[in-house]
Motif scaffolding. Structure first.
Motif, PDB file in Angstrom:
ATOM      1  N   LYS A  54       0.663  -0.942  -0.221  1.00 11.55           N
ATOM      2  CA  LYS A  54       0.007  -0.075   0.099  1.00 11.55           C
ATOM      3  C   LYS A  54       0.963   1.162  -0.028  1.00 11.55           C
ATOM      4  O   LYS A  54       0.705   1.969  -0.890  1.00 11.55           O
ATOM      5  N   TRP A  55       1.898   1.382   0.890  1.00 20.17           N
ATOM      6  CA  TRP A  55       2.541   2.493   1.006  1.00 20.17           C
ATOM      7  C   TRP A  55       3.722   2.345   0.387  1.00 20.17           C
ATOM      8  O   TRP A  55       4.673   3.527   0.131  1.00 20.17           O
ATOM      9  N   LYS A  56       4.341   1.361   0.016  1.00 20.30           N
ATOM     10  CA  LYS A  56       5.586   0.920  -0.690  1.00 20.30           C
ATOM     11  C   LYS A  56       6.767   1.850  -0.108  1.00 20.30           C
ATOM     12  O   LYS A  56       7.440   2.814  -0.790  1.00 20.30           O
ATOM     13  N   LEU A  57       6.991   1.599   0.989  1.00 18.59           N
ATOM     14  CA  LEU A  57       8.101   2.530   1.825  1.00 18.59           C
ATOM     15  C   LEU A  57       9.452   1.852   1.332  1.00 18.59           C
ATOM     16  O   LEU A  57       9.614   0.998   0.577  1.00 18.59           O
ATOM     17  N   PRO A  58      10.411   2.974   1.396  1.00 15.09           N
ATOM     18  CA  PRO A  58      11.646   2.751   0.914  1.00 15.09           C
ATOM     19  C   PRO A  58      12.450   1.402   1.361  1.00 15.09           C
ATOM     20  O   PRO A  58      12.116   1.012   2.393  1.00 15.09           O
ATOM     21  N   PHE A  59      13.363   0.897   0.582  1.00 17.72           N
ATOM     22  CA  PHE A  59      13.916  -0.567   0.869  1.00 17.72           C
ATOM     23  C   PHE A  59      14.391  -0.255   2.110  1.00 17.72           C
ATOM     24  O   PHE A  59      14.283  -1.530   3.055  1.00 17.72           O
ATOM     25  N   ILE A  60      15.222   0.574   2.451  1.00 18.16           N
ATOM     26  CA  ILE A  60      16.076   0.594   3.802  1.00 18.16           C
ATOM     27  C   ILE A  60      14.988   0.687   4.771  1.00 18.16           C
ATOM     28  O   ILE A  60      15.258   0.124   5.954  1.00 18.16           O
ATOM     29  N   TRP A  61      13.999   1.236   4.827  1.00 15.66           N
ATOM     30  CA  TRP A  61      12.828   1.285   5.861  1.00 15.66           C
ATOM     31  C   TRP A  61      12.485  -0.211   6.067  1.00 15.66           C
ATOM     32  O   TRP A  61      12.355  -0.429   7.247  1.00 15.66           O
ATOM     33  N   LEU A  62      12.058  -0.478   5.121  1.00 19.84           N
ATOM     34  CA  LEU A  62      11.310  -2.017   5.345  1.00 19.84           C
ATOM     35  C   LEU A  62      12.557  -3.123   5.877  1.00 19.84           C
ATOM     36  O   LEU A  62      12.229  -3.834   6.643  1.00 19.84           O
ATOM     37  N   ALA A  63      13.965  -2.750   5.361  1.00 15.86           N
ATOM     38  CA  ALA A  63      14.922  -3.704   5.733  1.00 15.86           C
ATOM     39  C   ALA A  63      15.195  -3.510   7.322  1.00 15.86           C
ATOM     40  O   ALA A  63      15.060  -4.416   8.043  1.00 15.86           O
ATOM     41  N   VAL A  64      14.986  -2.240   7.813  1.00 15.41           N
ATOM     42  CA  VAL A  64      15.398  -2.041   9.407  1.00 15.41           C
ATOM     43  C   VAL A  64      14.205  -2.522  10.041  1.00 15.41           C
ATOM     44  O   VAL A  64      14.436  -3.137  11.258  1.00 15.41           O
ATOM     45  N   LEU A  65      12.949  -2.120   9.495  1.00 19.71           N
ATOM     46  CA  LEU A  65      11.656  -2.632  10.113  1.00 19.71           C
ATOM     47  C   LEU A  65      11.613  -4.239  10.385  1.00 19.71           C
ATOM     48  O   LEU A  65      11.389  -4.779  11.279  1.00 19.71           O
ATOM     49  N   GLY A  66      12.022  -4.973   9.228  1.00 24.03           N
ATOM     50  CA  GLY A  66      12.345  -6.122   9.315  1.00 24.03           C
ATOM     51  C   GLY A  66      13.294  -6.969  10.593  1.00 24.03           C
ATOM     52  O   GLY A  66      13.039  -7.957  10.924  1.00 24.03           O
ATOM     53  N   ILE A  67      14.320  -6.275  10.512  1.00 26.14           N
ATOM     54  CA  ILE A  67      15.208  -6.779  11.502  1.00 26.14           C
ATOM     55  C   ILE A  67      14.625  -6.232  13.127  1.00 26.14           C
ATOM     56  O   ILE A  67      14.725  -7.042  13.866  1.00 26.14           O
ATOM     57  N   VAL A  68      14.092  -5.336  13.138  1.00 27.36           N
ATOM     58  CA  VAL A  68      13.660  -4.868  14.609  1.00 27.36           C
ATOM     59  C   VAL A  68      12.676  -5.586  14.950  1.00 27.36           C
ATOM     60  O   VAL A  68      12.347  -5.877  16.191  1.00 27.36           O
ATOM     61  N   PHE A  69      11.632  -6.142  14.097  1.00 29.04           N
ATOM     62  CA  PHE A  69      10.413  -6.780  14.493  1.00 29.04           C
ATOM     63  C   PHE A  69      10.876  -8.278  14.830  1.00 29.04           C
ATOM     64  O   PHE A  69      10.576  -8.938  15.715  1.00 29.04           O
ATOM     65  N   ARG A  70      12.349  -8.691  14.050  1.00 29.89           N
ATOM     66  CA  ARG A  70      12.730  -9.787  14.674  1.00 29.89           C
ATOM     67  C   ARG A  70      13.444  -9.897  15.887  1.00 29.89           C
ATOM     68  O   ARG A  70      13.426 -10.774  16.881  1.00 29.89           O
ATOM     69  N   LEU A  71      13.983  -8.792  16.308  1.00 32.42           N
ATOM     70  CA  LEU A  71      14.723  -8.674  17.688  1.00 32.42           C
ATOM     71  C   LEU A  71      13.612  -8.503  18.672  1.00 32.42           C
ATOM     72  O   LEU A  71      14.112  -8.612  19.950  1.00 32.42           O
ATOM     73  N   VAL A  72      12.396  -8.304  18.453  1.00 30.00           N
ATOM     74  CA  VAL A  72      11.434  -8.192  19.541  1.00 30.00           C
ATOM     75  C   VAL A  72      11.532  -9.629  20.154  1.00 30.00           C
ATOM     76  O   VAL A  72      11.154  -9.859  21.284  1.00 30.00           O
ATOM     77  N   PHE A  73      11.810 -10.841  19.192  1.00 23.89           N
ATOM     78  CA  PHE A  73      11.676 -12.030  20.005  1.00 23.89           C
ATOM     79  C   PHE A  73      12.985 -12.680  20.372  1.00 23.89           C
ATOM     80  O   PHE A  73      12.691 -13.579  21.000  1.00 23.89           O
ATOM     81  N   ILE A  74      13.932 -11.791  20.723  1.00 23.06           N
ATOM     82  CA  ILE A  74      15.416 -12.266  21.012  1.00 23.06           C
ATOM     83  C   ILE A  74      15.301 -12.929  22.283  1.00 23.06           C
ATOM     84  O   ILE A  74      16.144 -13.841  22.398  1.00 23.06           O
ATOM     85  N   VAL A  75      14.551 -12.715  23.107  1.00 20.43           N
ATOM     86  CA  VAL A  75      14.727 -13.409  24.504  1.00 20.43           C
ATOM     87  C   VAL A  75      13.460 -14.296  24.541  1.00 20.43           C
ATOM     88  O   VAL A  75      13.233 -14.627  25.913  1.00 20.43           O
ATOM     89  N   ALA A  76      12.553 -14.366  23.588  1.00 23.86           N
ATOM     90  CA  ALA A  76      11.334 -15.295  23.817  1.00 23.86           C
ATOM     91  C   ALA A  76      11.517 -16.758  23.604  1.00 23.86           C
ATOM     92  O   ALA A  76      12.269 -16.968  22.938  1.00 23.86           O
ATOM     93  N   ILE A  77      11.012 -17.337  24.770  1.00 24.19           N
ATOM     94  CA  ILE A  77      11.094 -18.836  24.215  1.00 24.19           C
ATOM     95  C   ILE A  77      10.013 -19.270  23.566  1.00 24.19           C
ATOM     96  O   ILE A  77       8.714 -18.900  23.724  1.00 24.19           O
ATOM     97  N   PRO A  78      10.185 -19.962  22.119  1.00 21.33           N
ATOM     98  CA  PRO A  78       9.285 -20.603  21.386  1.00 21.33           C
ATOM     99  C   PRO A  78       8.170 -20.985  21.879  1.00 21.33           C
ATOM    100  O   PRO A  78       7.960 -21.901  23.129  1.00 21.33           O
TER     101      PRO A  78
END
Length: 486
Positions: A54-78
């Protein structure tokens, strides 16, 4: 700063909202609470759609968001899968130079049996790992290939006495693999002249973030080697492409299935020439396949290097006992286990109606043969001369394999999903959404599949795939003909 926040406040609001939802998913969700699970997942899927399409954000924005979203789980037990307990178990054996393929966790906990084998080997937190993985997993030999075992060993080496510490190490490995897919996927999309935004249907997909980063499934590591291999193959660097393809098999065995599809791609290459129209004397490009003896040699070498890499990684573990244990465990997936299947469940129902019992033992042997036959048809009767045609062939082959499988866990769909970003097909994206319906099987009262949800999942996926494969293509051709393009 205020101007930045004012301009991008809507995007930032949804990014923060996604982080909150991912946090709730990772730290405040029970697998049995399906309503909460599907609500969070649906919201995250919608946010991903907004960010990517929908918004087609810049590549670098989406890349950073993808990493940040993953780091949310960093100390979570599956919380959706207990397989990681077995990962930690195998890794803790490996760092003590014990072959993880030769013993089951049950053997270890049987103190009499284990003392005969090796009384000096100790598995930290053995009771917690055993109960975490469950009796079914603990009673079978490991079926995770050597490079996957190496990842488990790395986690044990750096944090062998802490479950959470080992989880963090495994999660970092998976995140790094996803970043590698983002990097090489972008380069491959650029070379194929496809929109680079496509890669975010993998990298920013809540399905990938939850199932791989969140629940520690190593499909992402396997796919890192596959995507890197495809990129190098596209560049003509077949030797290293073969090595990487072999390494992908050493993480997960799935790439063995689509090895035949590379045959035609390497053996016969597409050659273009310009012909002159007799009527209008206009130059018209025409392409055709040609056979070169050097390509035949290259094809043989490609398969030799791939298989040689696989054998080299398995070599430290090879023994008659390993072969027996490993093959027996792999066979269980086809002849004993059943979950979220499609065609197989229809055949099973027919079996109950005709012979009165579950015929998985027979069907589990026949379905793989049908898969092999279909793969051979795709290999020899389908045009695989370009990289995109090759990837499309692999996508179709893998999808057919899963449709005919007796067991399809949600995280398996990561493979068709990443392949789809390099093709014109989007049914794996739909599949990555509806496959989460399979979690209805894990209720508060125990495991019980709801076949109505399974039927709905596959009706949607197969229906969408048929539309894309046939009706959408026909509609496009008719439209272009009306416009006078042909």
């Amino acid at each position: 700063m205020l101007e930045f926040l004012k301009t991008y406040k809507l995007y930032l609001f949804f990014a923060v909202l996604a982080m909150v939802f991912y946090g709730a998913f990772g730290y405040d969700l029970q697998r049995s609470d399906f309503v909460k699970l599907i609500s969070l997942y649906g919201a995250l899927f919608f946010i991903a759609y907004l960010l990517i399409e929908k918004w087609k954000l810049p590549f670098i924005w989406l890349a950073v968001l993808g990493i940040v979203f993953r780091l949310v789980f960093i100390v979570a037990i599956p919380n959706l899968s207990q397989d990681f307990y077995r990962f930690l178990w195998d890794g803790r054996l490996l760092v003590q130079r014990v072959n993880p393929y030769l013993f089951t966790p049950e053997t270890y906990l049987n103190t009499t049996s284990w003392s005969v084998i090796n009384s000096d080997i100790l598995v930290a937190q053995a009771e917690a790992l055993y109960h975490g993985m469950g009796n079914l997993n603990a009673s079978h030999y490991s079926n995770y290939p050597p490079l996957n075992q190496l990842c488990f060993g790395i986690a044990a080496f750096f944090s062998g006495k802490s479950i959470l510490g080992s989880v963090v190490v495994l999660r970092i490995i998976i995140i790094l693999a996803d970043i590698g897919i983002l990097y090489f996927g972008k380069k491959l999309l650029e070379d194929l002249k496809l929109p680079v935004q496509n890669i975010f249907w993998y990298f920013l997909s809540p399905f990938i973030i939850i199932e791989l980063t969140g629940n520690l499934h190593f499909e992402g590591v396997m796919l890192f080697f596959v995507v890197w291999s495809l990129y190098l193959l596209h560049k003509g660097k077949w030797f290293w492409a073969a090595v990487l393809l072999g390494l992908s098999v050493s993480v997960k065995l799935l790439p063995l299935l689509f090895l035949p599809l590379f045959f035609k791609y390497i053996l016969k290459k597409e050659k273009k020439e310009i012909v002159i129209s007799n009527e209008e004397r206009n130059p018209i490009p025409r392409s055709f396949l040609y056979f070169d003896r050097r390509n035949a040699t290259k094809t043989i070498a490609f398969y030799n290097v791939t298989l040689g890499t696989i054998l080299l990684t398995f070599a430290p573990f090879l023994s008659s006992e390993f072969i027996s244990n490993f093959s027996a465990t792999i066979g269980l997936w086809f002849q004993n286990f059943e979950f979220n299947a499609s065609v197989y469940y229809v055949i099973r129902w027919i079996g109950f109606q005709t012979v009165g019992w579950n015929i998985i033992g027979t069907v589990g042997k026949v379905l793989p043969l049908i898969v092999i036959l279909i793969l051979l048809v795709l290999t020899f009767f389908r045009r695989n001369s370009t990289t995109q045609q090759l990837i499309t062939g692999i996508l179709l082959g893998v999808s057919v394999y899963f449709l005919l499988s007796t067991t399809v866990h949600p995280w398996y769909i990561a493979t068709p999903l990443v392949l789809s970003v390099f093709t014109k097909y989007r049914f794996p994206i739909v599949w990555s959404f509806v496959v989460m319906l399979s979690y209805t099987a894990y209720g508060a009262d125990g495991f019980s599949e709801n076949l109505w949800f399974v039927a709905f999942e596959y009706i949607v996926v197969i229906g969408f795939a048929i539309w894309e494969l046939f009706y959408k293509r026909v509609g496009f051709k008719n439209k272009t003909l009306q416009e006078g393009a042909f």
